[in-house]
Design a protein around this motif. Structure first.
Motif, PDB file in Angstrom:
ATOM      1  N   VAL A  58       0.833  -1.205   0.000  1.00  0.00           N
ATOM      2  CA  VAL A  58       0.000   0.000   0.000  1.00  0.00           C
ATOM      3  C   VAL A  58       0.868   1.256   0.000  1.00  0.00           C
ATOM      4  O   VAL A  58       1.856   1.335   0.728  1.00  0.00           O
ATOM      5  N   SER A  59       0.478   2.203  -0.805  1.00  0.00           N
ATOM      6  CA  SER A  59       1.085   3.535  -0.767  1.00  0.00           C
ATOM      7  C   SER A  59      -0.031   4.559  -0.940  1.00  0.00           C
ATOM      8  O   SER A  59      -1.059   4.277  -1.550  1.00  0.00           O
ATOM      9  N   PRO A  60       0.146   5.766  -0.398  1.00  0.00           N
ATOM     10  CA  PRO A  60      -0.939   6.757  -0.446  1.00  0.00           C
ATOM     11  C   PRO A  60      -1.141   7.321  -1.843  1.00  0.00           C
ATOM     12  O   PRO A  60      -0.196   7.412  -2.630  1.00  0.00           O
ATOM     13  N   PRO A  61      -2.368   7.719  -2.150  1.00  0.00           N
ATOM     14  CA  PRO A  61      -2.639   8.362  -3.438  1.00  0.00           C
ATOM     15  C   PRO A  61      -2.145   9.801  -3.425  1.00  0.00           C
ATOM     16  O   PRO A  61      -1.859  10.361  -2.366  1.00  0.00           O
ATOM     17  N   PRO A  62      -2.037  10.422  -4.586  1.00  0.00           N
ATOM     18  CA  PRO A  62      -1.669  11.848  -4.631  1.00  0.00           C
ATOM     19  C   PRO A  62      -2.695  12.680  -3.854  1.00  0.00           C
ATOM     20  O   PRO A  62      -3.889  12.383  -3.864  1.00  0.00           O
ATOM     21  N   ALA A  63      -2.206  13.692  -3.184  1.00  0.00           N
ATOM     22  CA  ALA A  63      -3.107  14.538  -2.391  1.00  0.00           C
ATOM     23  C   ALA A  63      -2.461  15.896  -2.197  1.00  0.00           C
ATOM     24  O   ALA A  63      -1.248  16.063  -2.364  1.00  0.00           O
ATOM     25  N   ALA A  64      -3.275  16.862  -1.821  1.00  0.00           N
ATOM     26  CA  ALA A  64      -2.778  18.206  -1.548  1.00  0.00           C
ATOM     27  C   ALA A  64      -1.889  18.196  -0.319  1.00  0.00           C
ATOM     28  O   ALA A  64      -2.004  17.329   0.551  1.00  0.00           O
ATOM     29  N   ARG A  65      -0.985  19.175  -0.245  1.00  0.00           N
ATOM     30  CA  ARG A  65      -0.053  19.236   0.877  1.00  0.00           C
ATOM     31  C   ARG A  65      -0.792  19.352   2.209  1.00  0.00           C
ATOM     32  O   ARG A  65      -0.398  18.743   3.197  1.00  0.00           O
ATOM     33  N   ARG A  66      -1.877  20.124   2.230  1.00  0.00           N
ATOM     34  CA  ARG A  66      -2.624  20.290   3.481  1.00  0.00           C
ATOM     35  C   ARG A  66      -3.232  18.968   3.919  1.00  0.00           C
ATOM     36  O   ARG A  66      -3.212  18.618   5.108  1.00  0.00           O
ATOM     37  N   THR A  67      -3.761  18.214   2.957  1.00  0.00           N
ATOM     38  CA  THR A  67      -4.334  16.912   3.286  1.00  0.00           C
ATOM     39  C   THR A  67      -3.280  15.983   3.861  1.00  0.00           C
ATOM     40  O   THR A  67      -3.507  15.287   4.856  1.00  0.00           O
ATOM     41  N   LYS A  68      -2.084  15.975   3.240  1.00  0.00           N
ATOM     42  CA  LYS A  68      -1.003  15.128   3.734  1.00  0.00           C
ATOM     43  C   LYS A  68      -0.567  15.540   5.136  1.00  0.00           C
ATOM     44  O   LYS A  68      -0.297  14.691   5.990  1.00  0.00           O
ATOM     45  N   ALA A  69      -0.498  16.853   5.368  1.00  0.00           N
ATOM     46  CA  ALA A  69      -0.075  17.336   6.677  1.00  0.00           C
ATOM     47  C   ALA A  69      -1.075  16.934   7.763  1.00  0.00           C
ATOM     48  O   ALA A  69      -0.694  16.476   8.842  1.00  0.00           O
ATOM     49  N   LEU A  70      -2.358  17.103   7.465  1.00  0.00           N
ATOM     50  CA  LEU A  70      -3.382  16.741   8.436  1.00  0.00           C
ATOM     51  C   LEU A  70      -3.423  15.229   8.648  1.00  0.00           C
ATOM     52  O   LEU A  70      -3.575  14.752   9.780  1.00  0.00           O
ATOM     53  N   ALA A  71      -3.264  14.467   7.565  1.00  0.00           N
ATOM     54  CA  ALA A  71      -3.232  13.011   7.698  1.00  0.00           C
ATOM     55  C   ALA A  71      -2.033  12.578   8.527  1.00  0.00           C
ATOM     56  O   ALA A  71      -2.113  11.647   9.333  1.00  0.00           O
ATOM     57  N   GLY A  72      -0.892  13.264   8.342  1.00  0.00           N
ATOM     58  CA  GLY A  72       0.285  12.959   9.146  1.00  0.00           C
ATOM     59  C   GLY A  72       0.062  13.246  10.621  1.00  0.00           C
ATOM     60  O   GLY A  72       0.522  12.486  11.488  1.00  0.00           O
ATOM     61  N   ALA A  73      -0.653  14.324  10.903  1.00  0.00           N
ATOM     62  CA  ALA A  73      -0.962  14.647  12.295  1.00  0.00           C
ATOM     63  C   ALA A  73      -1.873  13.584  12.913  1.00  0.00           C
ATOM     64  O   ALA A  73      -1.689  13.178  14.067  1.00  0.00           O
ATOM     65  N   VAL A  74      -2.858  13.121  12.135  1.00  0.00           N
ATOM     66  CA  VAL A  74      -3.748  12.063  12.611  1.00  0.00           C
ATOM     67  C   VAL A  74      -2.953  10.798  12.887  1.00  0.00           C
ATOM     68  O   VAL A  74      -3.090  10.157  13.938  1.00  0.00           O
ATOM     69  N   ALA A  75      -2.092  10.412  11.937  1.00  0.00           N
ATOM     70  CA  ALA A  75      -1.302   9.200  12.096  1.00  0.00           C
ATOM     71  C   ALA A  75      -0.341   9.311  13.281  1.00  0.00           C
ATOM     72  O   ALA A  75      -0.157   8.352  14.039  1.00  0.00           O
ATOM     73  N   GLY A  76       0.267  10.493  13.445  1.00  0.00           N
ATOM     74  CA  GLY A  76       1.161  10.695  14.582  1.00  0.00           C
ATOM     75  C   GLY A  76       0.430  10.577  15.909  1.00  0.00           C
ATOM     76  O   GLY A  76       0.931   9.953  16.853  1.00  0.00           O
ATOM     77  N   GLY A  77      -0.757  11.168  15.969  1.00  0.00           N
ATOM     78  CA  GLY A  77      -1.549  11.050  17.193  1.00  0.00           C
ATOM     79  C   GLY A  77      -1.954   9.617  17.478  1.00  0.00           C
ATOM     80  O   GLY A  77      -1.945   9.165  18.626  1.00  0.00           O
ATOM     81  N   TYR A  78      -2.301   8.888  16.424  1.00  0.00           N
ATOM     82  CA  TYR A  78      -2.687   7.489  16.575  1.00  0.00           C
ATOM     83  C   TYR A  78      -1.519   6.670  17.101  1.00  0.00           C
ATOM     84  O   TYR A  78      -1.678   5.822  17.986  1.00  0.00           O
ATOM     85  N   PHE A  79      -0.308   6.924  16.577  1.00  0.00           N
ATOM     86  CA  PHE A  79       0.878   6.212  17.061  1.00  0.00           C
ATOM     87  C   PHE A  79       1.128   6.505  18.532  1.00  0.00           C
ATOM     88  O   PHE A  79       1.477   5.607  19.312  1.00  0.00           O
ATOM     89  N   LEU A  80       0.959   7.753  18.936  1.00  0.00           N
ATOM     90  CA  LEU A  80       1.167   8.116  20.336  1.00  0.00           C
ATOM     91  C   LEU A  80       0.165   7.410  21.242  1.00  0.00           C
ATOM     92  O   LEU A  80       0.517   6.950  22.340  1.00  0.00           O
ATOM     93  N   VAL A  81      -1.095   7.310  20.789  1.00  0.00           N
ATOM     94  CA  VAL A  81      -2.106   6.597  21.581  1.00  0.00           C
ATOM     95  C   VAL A  81      -1.729   5.126  21.725  1.00  0.00           C
ATOM     96  O   VAL A  81      -1.739   4.560  22.819  1.00  0.00           O
ATOM     97  N   LEU A  82      -1.375   4.495  20.601  1.00  0.00           N
ATOM     98  CA  LEU A  82      -0.979   3.087  20.651  1.00  0.00           C
ATOM     99  C   LEU A  82       0.258   2.895  21.521  1.00  0.00           C
ATOM    100  O   LEU A  82       0.340   1.946  22.313  1.00  0.00           O
ATOM    101  N   GLY A  83       1.232   3.785  21.352  1.00  0.00           N
ATOM    102  CA  GLY A  83       2.452   3.666  22.136  1.00  0.00           C
ATOM    103  C   GLY A  83       2.203   3.807  23.627  1.00  0.00           C
ATOM    104  O   GLY A  83       2.810   3.107  24.439  1.00  0.00           O
ATOM    105  N   PHE A  84       1.283   4.698  23.979  1.00  0.00           N
ATOM    106  CA  PHE A  84       0.999   4.912  25.398  1.00  0.00           C
ATOM    107  C   PHE A  84       0.255   3.727  25.996  1.00  0.00           C
ATOM    108  O   PHE A  84       0.655   3.176  27.017  1.00  0.00           O
ATOM    109  N   VAL A  85      -0.846   3.315  25.351  1.00  0.00           N
ATOM    110  CA  VAL A  85      -1.633   2.223  25.929  1.00  0.00           C
ATOM    111  C   VAL A  85      -0.930   0.889  25.767  1.00  0.00           C
ATOM    112  O   VAL A  85      -1.173  -0.052  26.540  1.00  0.00           O
ATOM    113  N   GLY A  86      -0.023   0.771  24.785  1.00  0.00           N
ATOM    114  CA  GLY A  86       0.708  -0.468  24.581  1.00  0.00           C
ATOM    115  C   GLY A  86       1.982  -0.564  25.378  1.00  0.00           C
ATOM    116  O   GLY A  86       2.676  -1.583  25.307  1.00  0.00           O
ATOM    117  N   GLY A  87       2.325   0.483  26.133  1.00  0.00           N
ATOM    118  CA  GLY A  87       3.465   0.405  27.030  1.00  0.00           C
ATOM    119  C   GLY A  87       4.797   0.770  26.426  1.00  0.00           C
ATOM    120  O   GLY A  87       5.833   0.553  27.050  1.00  0.00           O
TER     121      GLY A  87
END
Length: 221
Positions: A58-87
């Motif tokens: 899987v690789s992401p489709p083309p998207a606007a820079r703002r969309t990529k930035a916001l998606a990156g923020a979502v993914a980063g937040g998701y990783f932090l949640v997983l990292g915290f609850v997963g120890g």
């Protein structure tokens, strides 16, 4: 626009190469350390193999820079949640032991582990879980880029989907509990890791194929 799916034949070939390398590494460790392989040795193999398959597929489709930035923020937040609850990291909850790097106590994938227990913070970076959570965060990024509206105004919908929250629930129920005893504890709690592994595989499959994403976008629009 859907995410770019790469050549499935080459994806399987490269994934098989990685799986074989992991098996050989585990067998080499068993021989050198004079250890008898057990069921929990397979947990990192499954996580890493499935994760590599997803990254290759899987690789992401083309998207606007703002969309990529916001998606990156979502993914980063998701990783932090997983990292915290997963120890992977969290507030200190035990004695201060400082930094410890374990390279030979357990087989590849569990080690090399980087452990730290300080006065205020502790973390337990076990390779296969850190890699697996990174893969899930990447798949969330791809999903968010593809969904677009989910990034713009539907974050609640994204985080309420079953495939997104399954790993968080599994980590809360049976994840690693950080600190200096994390790696040793892993050896005796195989059942919880088997459940987490099953959840990881199912989640990677759902986020890789993204069934019903078109309906999800229509629901958010």
């Amino acid at each position: 626009m859907t995410a770019t799916d790469k050549d499935p034949n080459w994806t399987l070939i490269y994934t098989a190469i990685v799986a074989n390398a992991l098996v050989l590494a585990a067998l080499g460790y068993a021989l050198l350390a004079e250890r008898q392989p057990t069921a929990y040795w397979a947990v990192p193999l499954v996580w890493i193999t499935v994760g590599v398959w997803a990254l290759l597929r899987v690789s992401p489709p083309p998207a606007a820079r703002r969309t990529k930035a916001l998606a990156g923020a979502v993914a980063g937040g998701y990783f932090l949640v997983l990292g915290f609850v997963g120890g992977l990291f969290g507030p200190a909850s035990g004695p201060t032991t400082g930094l410890l790097i374990q390279a030979t106590e357990l087989p590849p994938g569990w080690n090399p582990a980087v452990l730290y227990a300080g006065e205020y913070l502790q973390f337990a970076i076990i390779p296969y879980t850190a890699f697996g959570y990174g893969v899930l965060a990447y798949l969330i990024y791809v999903t968010a880029v593809e969904a677009k509206h989910a990034v713009a105004g539907g974050l609640l919908g994204l985080f309420s989907c079953v495939s997104c929250t399954l790993p968080v629930i599994a980590a809360l129920v049976g994840g690693v509990v950080g600190g200096g005893g994390a790696v040793a504890q892993a050896a005796i709690e195989f059942q919880s890791y088997a459940i987490s592994t099953a959840v990881f595989v199912v989640t990677v499959g759902l986020l890789s194929y993204r069934p019903g994403l078109g309906q999800f976008r229509r629901w958010l629009s």
